[in-house]
Write a protein that holds these residues in place. Structure first.
Motif, PDB file in Angstrom:
ATOM      1  N   LEU A 185      56.193  75.980  72.863  1.00 11.80           N
ATOM      2  CA  LEU A 185      55.306  77.146  72.856  1.00 11.80           C
ATOM      3  C   LEU A 185      56.057  78.387  73.343  1.00 11.80           C
ATOM      4  O   LEU A 185      55.985  79.449  72.717  1.00 11.80           O
ATOM      5  CB  LEU A 185      54.091  76.906  73.746  1.00 11.80           C
ATOM      6  N   LEU A 220      47.405  77.233  78.467  1.00 14.21           N
ATOM      7  CA  LEU A 220      48.318  78.176  77.820  1.00 14.21           C
ATOM      8  C   LEU A 220      48.718  79.293  78.775  1.00 14.21           C
ATOM      9  O   LEU A 220      49.889  79.676  78.843  1.00 14.21           O
ATOM     10  CB  LEU A 220      47.656  78.768  76.575  1.00 14.21           C
ATOM     11  N   LEU A 266      47.873  78.410  66.395  1.00 13.25           N
ATOM     12  CA  LEU A 266      47.869  77.192  67.194  1.00 13.25           C
ATOM     13  C   LEU A 266      46.701  76.320  66.737  1.00 13.25           C
ATOM     14  O   LEU A 266      45.587  76.824  66.526  1.00 13.25           O
ATOM     15  CB  LEU A 266      47.704  77.555  68.672  1.00 13.25           C
TER      16      LEU A 266
END
Length: 212
Positions: free
Chosen positions: A111, A17, A81
């Motif tokens: 995202l 991420l 998430l």
């Protein structure tokens, strides 16, 4: 410049991420936490523009954290998430104040799009979640038994119907086996069910779990 907090208990997920965000968004701060217990104490020292929050966290699950965040920091958008199917958590998360929901299997571009959208004050809702919202709006589900469950009871229910043992749930949620058994007994009583088989049938019938 964005200030983002990532809350996920898997180091590899956090690393991925971080890499996606660093490559795609102008950041002034990017912090990480591995559990839900420390989120509020971190926010007492540092505020963020967006919080990316996993649902399955040790100690205090993501929906419980989300509920606290919505009460104490309602101005901070939270993007939920999860590796779970959206049908398992999206409606509950949005009703608890989430600004968006995203599956971990989503493309990196999704995202980035979601983070940018919630940072602007909008909501990020995928086509699948939009369909779930429409179904929820059109039907009167207020008396459905699983709606009476607490967030922790609901989480234990989902894990049970996915086939996890009490020991495995205990490890994942950082709870004692006795506590997990108490949650199981309580949720079965609330839903007027007798065993896991009936629980699985109910969950499949009401599309609470992925059937893929």
């Amino acid at each position: 410049m964005h200030k983002i907090l990532i809350v996920d208990d898997h180091p590899l997920v956090r690393r991925g991420l971080c890499q996606i965000l660093q490559e795609s968004i102008s950041l002034s701060r990017l912090d990480e936490l591995s559990n839900g217990v420390d989120v509020l104490s971190r926010l007492s020292r540092q505020l963020y523009d967006v919080i990316i929050l996993d649902i399955s966290l040790p100690g205090k699950d993501g929906l419980e954290v989300l509920k606290d965040l919505h009460i104490q920091y309602p101005e901070i958008p939270v993007l939920i998430l999860s590796i779970q199917s959206e049908s398992q958590y999206a409606l509950r998360a949005l009703k608890l104040g989430a600004s968006g929901c995203l599956n971990k299997a989503s493309a990196p571009e999704e995202l980035v799009k979601a983070v940018k959208e919630v940072n602007k004050g909008g909501r990020y809702i995928s086509p699948k979640v939009s369909h779930l919202l429409l179904e929820d709006y059109q039907g009167d589900h207020s008396q459905m038994p699983h709606k009476q469950l607490s967030e922790r009871e609901y989480q234990v229910m989902i894990m049970l119907v996915e086939g996890l043992t009490s020991g495995e749930i205990s490890t994942k949620l950082n709870l004692s086996i006795k506590t997990v058994s108490t949650y199981r007994a309580r949720l079965l009583q609330k839903m007027n069910l007798k065993n896991n088989s009936q629980l699985i049938y109910y969950a499949v019938k009401h599309n609470l779990i992925s059937q893929n």
